[in-house]
Design a protein around this motif. Sequence first.
Motif, short mmCIF file in Angstrom:
data_model
loop_
_atom_site.label_atom_id
_atom_site.label_comp_id
_atom_site.label_asym_id
_atom_site.label_seq_id
_atom_site.Cartn_x
_atom_site.Cartn_y
_atom_site.Cartn_z
N GLU A 39 65.78 80.32 33.80
CA GLU A 39 65.92 81.46 32.91
C GLU A 39 65.20 82.71 33.42
OE1 GLU A 39 67.71 81.30 29.62
OE2 GLU A 39 68.49 79.85 31.06
N GLU A 40 64.34 82.54 34.44
CA GLU A 40 63.63 83.66 35.08
C GLU A 40 62.74 84.42 34.11
OE1 GLU A 40 66.28 86.12 37.28
OE2 GLU A 40 67.12 84.46 38.43
N LEU A 41 62.05 83.71 33.23
CA LEU A 41 61.10 84.33 32.32
C LEU A 41 59.72 84.42 32.97
CD1 LEU A 41 61.96 82.57 28.93
CD2 LEU A 41 63.06 84.54 30.00
N ASP A 42 58.92 85.41 32.55
CA ASP A 42 57.55 85.46 33.06
C ASP A 42 56.67 84.51 32.25
OD1 ASP A 42 56.80 86.74 30.66
OD2 ASP A 42 57.10 88.72 31.52
N GLU A 43 55.40 84.44 32.62
CA GLU A 43 54.50 83.44 32.02
C GLU A 43 54.36 83.63 30.51
OE1 GLU A 43 50.80 83.38 34.04
OE2 GLU A 43 51.65 82.83 35.99
N ASP A 44 54.20 84.88 30.08
CA ASP A 44 54.03 85.12 28.64
C ASP A 44 55.29 84.73 27.86
OD1 ASP A 44 51.50 86.05 29.11
OD2 ASP A 44 52.10 88.16 29.21
N GLU A 45 56.45 85.03 28.43
CA GLU A 45 57.71 84.69 27.76
C GLU A 45 57.90 83.18 27.69
OE1 GLU A 45 60.49 88.55 28.87
OE2 GLU A 45 60.25 86.96 30.33
N VAL A 46 57.54 82.48 28.77
CA VAL A 46 57.66 81.01 28.77
C VAL A 46 56.79 80.42 27.66
CG1 VAL A 46 57.14 78.92 30.08
CG2 VAL A 46 58.28 80.84 31.21
N VAL A 47 55.56 80.87 27.56
CA VAL A 47 54.65 80.36 26.53
C VAL A 47 55.20 80.64 25.14
CG1 VAL A 47 52.35 80.64 25.52
CG2 VAL A 47 52.61 80.49 28.00
N ALA A 48 55.77 81.84 24.95
CA ALA A 48 56.30 82.19 23.63
C ALA A 48 57.50 81.33 23.27
CB ALA A 48 56.68 83.68 23.61
N VAL A 49 58.42 81.11 24.21
CA VAL A 49 59.61 80.32 23.93
C VAL A 49 59.24 78.86 23.66
CG1 VAL A 49 61.78 79.47 24.88
CG2 VAL A 49 61.13 81.85 25.21
N LEU A 50 58.30 78.32 24.44
CA LEU A 50 57.87 76.93 24.21
C LEU A 50 57.19 76.80 22.85
CD1 LEU A 50 56.45 75.91 27.71
CD2 LEU A 50 58.62 75.23 26.68
N GLY A 51 56.37 77.78 22.50
CA GLY A 51 55.73 77.73 21.19
C GLY A 51 56.74 77.77 20.06
N ALA A 52 57.80 78.61 20.22
CA ALA A 52 58.84 78.68 19.20
C ALA A 52 59.63 77.39 19.11
CB ALA A 52 59.78 79.85 19.50
N ALA A 53 59.69 76.62 20.22
CA ALA A 53 60.41 75.35 20.23
C ALA A 53 59.56 74.19 19.74
CB ALA A 53 60.93 75.05 21.63
N GLY A 54 58.30 74.46 19.36
CA GLY A 54 57.47 73.42 18.78
C GLY A 54 56.55 72.71 19.73
N VAL A 55 56.35 73.23 20.96
CA VAL A 55 55.44 72.59 21.91
C VAL A 55 54.00 72.84 21.47
CG1 VAL A 55 54.64 72.59 24.31
CG2 VAL A 55 57.08 72.78 23.80
N ALA A 56 53.20 71.78 21.45
CA ALA A 56 51.83 71.89 20.92
C ALA A 56 50.94 72.74 21.82
CB ALA A 56 51.25 70.49 20.76
N ASP A 57 51.05 72.55 23.14
CA ASP A 57 50.20 73.30 24.08
C ASP A 57 51.09 73.92 25.15
OD1 ASP A 57 48.27 74.35 25.72
OD2 ASP A 57 47.09 72.52 25.90
N PRO A 58 51.76 75.03 24.84
CA PRO A 58 52.66 75.64 25.82
C PRO A 58 51.94 76.16 27.06
CG PRO A 58 52.39 77.07 23.91
CD PRO A 58 51.75 75.76 23.57
N GLY A 59 50.68 76.55 26.91
CA GLY A 59 49.93 77.04 28.07
C GLY A 59 49.75 75.96 29.13
N GLU A 60 49.43 74.74 28.68
CA GLU A 60 49.28 73.62 29.63
C GLU A 60 50.59 73.32 30.33
OE1 GLU A 60 47.94 68.90 29.68
OE2 GLU A 60 47.94 70.07 27.81
N ALA A 61 51.71 73.34 29.59
CA ALA A 61 53.02 73.11 30.19
C ALA A 61 53.35 74.19 31.21
CB ALA A 61 54.09 73.07 29.10
N GLN A 62 53.02 75.44 30.91
CA GLN A 62 53.26 76.54 31.83
C GLN A 62 52.47 76.37 33.12
OE1 GLN A 62 54.91 79.18 32.55
NE2 GLN A 62 53.51 80.01 34.06
N ARG A 63 51.21 75.96 33.00
CA ARG A 63 50.38 75.77 34.20
C ARG A 63 50.90 74.63 35.07
NH1 ARG A 63 46.50 77.11 30.28
NH2 ARG A 63 46.11 74.90 29.78
N ALA A 64 51.37 73.56 34.46
CA ALA A 64 51.93 72.45 35.23
C ALA A 64 53.19 72.89 35.97
CB ALA A 64 52.23 71.27 34.32
N ALA A 65 54.02 73.71 35.33
CA ALA A 65 55.26 74.19 35.96
C ALA A 65 54.95 75.12 37.12
CB ALA A 65 56.13 74.90 34.93
#
Length: 630
Positions: free
Chosen positions: A142-168
Amino acid sequence: MDERTRADVERAEAAIVEHYPRLVRLAHLVLPPAMGRHRRVLTAHGIVQRALPSTSRERARAVLPGQRRGPRPEPGYPQVRSRVLELALAQAKLGRRRSPLPFVWGLRLFPRAGGADELALDQALSALTAPARAAVGLRHLEELDEDEVVAVLGAAGVADPGEAQRAAAALGPGTAALLHSGEFDPCTVQARPTDLLRRRQGRRVAIVGAAALTAGAALLTAVGGPGGAPEPARPDPATVRARQALDPERLVRAPDDAWADTSRMDFTAWSPRGEYAGDTALLGRALRVWGAPGRDVRVTAAAGTSTRPPDQPPRVLYGGVIDGVTVAVLHDGDRLVRYAEPEGAPAELEFARADNADLTTAGALVIGRGTGWMRYLIAPWITDATTRDLLRPGAREKALHVAPDGVTDRVPQPPADGAACGQWPVTRLHSSARVTARHSFLLTDLGDLTPVHLTYGPATAAGPAAAPPAEATTPTALLSWARTACSLREERGAGVRSVNNWVYARQRLPESGAAATWTCSRADTWRGPGRVAVQFHPAAGAARVVGRARDTAACSPYGPEVVGETRWRAGSGHWYLLAAGSSAVRGLDVTGAVHRTTRATTFAVAVPANAPVRVAGVLASGGLLHALRR
């Protein structure tokens, strides 16, 4: 349903239809590989098809816009994407437990197999959590930046989107290109039958019940029932083409001298050779295995090469026996396929890309291998062949015998990874004067069906462009390659088409005044992207790699600007920072422990061994190009 809700649903439906392959690819990436390839494909399609909201409560939450580049998606797309992620993440928690699937009976579906790079990425993804895989998809698909990735994951119900972003973020820079390959495309799949015996037993029961219906339908037609007599069934054009493509009687055969009367010098100009080139039984077996390889067939493919069946009747290039192995080689316009029947072992299929081949890259293919050796099948326009050790530029070449069917004697293989690099065998092929006068070129084996073409780019005194690559057969070119040949081991099995050694700068070393050279070795792959390695060659001592880059235009006609830097210790024991830019660079800018700007393309200054320093080239536009680093 109120009008606002109806508009939302219609907008979401349009987004799903418009971006269906994109959404399915994202859902497929999030799902766990443990589900199995067939169920994972069907589940991904089912998730996207269930993402359409049906009530006002199911309207997706607003999230940040999708892509940063290209056309902006319609308003309904972010909501649909968020819903797809919610469903995929929920299914990932369920694992193998049942979920609604599209109905497919009698077939197993799975994406096309990729190469070594795709396999490595798939293994890396399987080690991540579902939220981390979702972050990978949002970041690289989707070519989103880090802040956008965290926001979309949070909206999808991910408990810790920041950790998921760092792993990716830990995945390599080539991830995006690999994720767009067929290995991760659940919309372009291959089909194989399921358990045929079990299906036959179930079908017998169904036939008994269907017989009465069939008889009734036949009686209704005979007495002129509704609709009258049915039209004869028309065969599906795609099925007809697929059947024709696998018919050995339809194989294409070029005339013996086609290469002498065409301007297209590639594998289409090869005439069939070998004692079994006309054996329809052998060619039929090769085509059948290509069309539907069994589980015991060993299938290998160069990086970025599809293993799909042919779309049209391929061209036969060879049929014969090589060291006790029956071999057939076919060409479908884009790929070479080597079919082999080893004695007492299952059949083998090997694929390699060959699109846009030319006089040199279609000059030979690897027809057989053994422990420490290989044989070439050379093009019909090659008049003779020789071999030499690339590490010994002053040694004489040795004649290489070529049989009447174009197969060479055994040629030693270059050393594998981890082995001592004591020699590097290369083959020099000479083209017929009917094609071009006094032309020869070097090929080397890097593990694929197609050998690699070696070229050389001499240094240029000035100017915005690099000198075009020339054949690496001159004494100067051989001397350059003798110092860099062993670095070719890093490109083994990467689907490399050619490697060019470009001497982009020369420099006088401090204190001694001895000459040193800077070389950029560029490996171009058949699929397009290139990889470069900047090497520093002191007057005495071994060359060393000081910078690398992947998926770049650097060191090519489209990227003539390159800068390298390294630390070098003089005989006195003093350390120096050395830097060099190509002739397209207008100067060098040094910052950190040393601040200096020069209009020269080379630079040397005494610095402590571990002093932090950054080097950049000054471009004609006024911008800066940082030196490549390891």
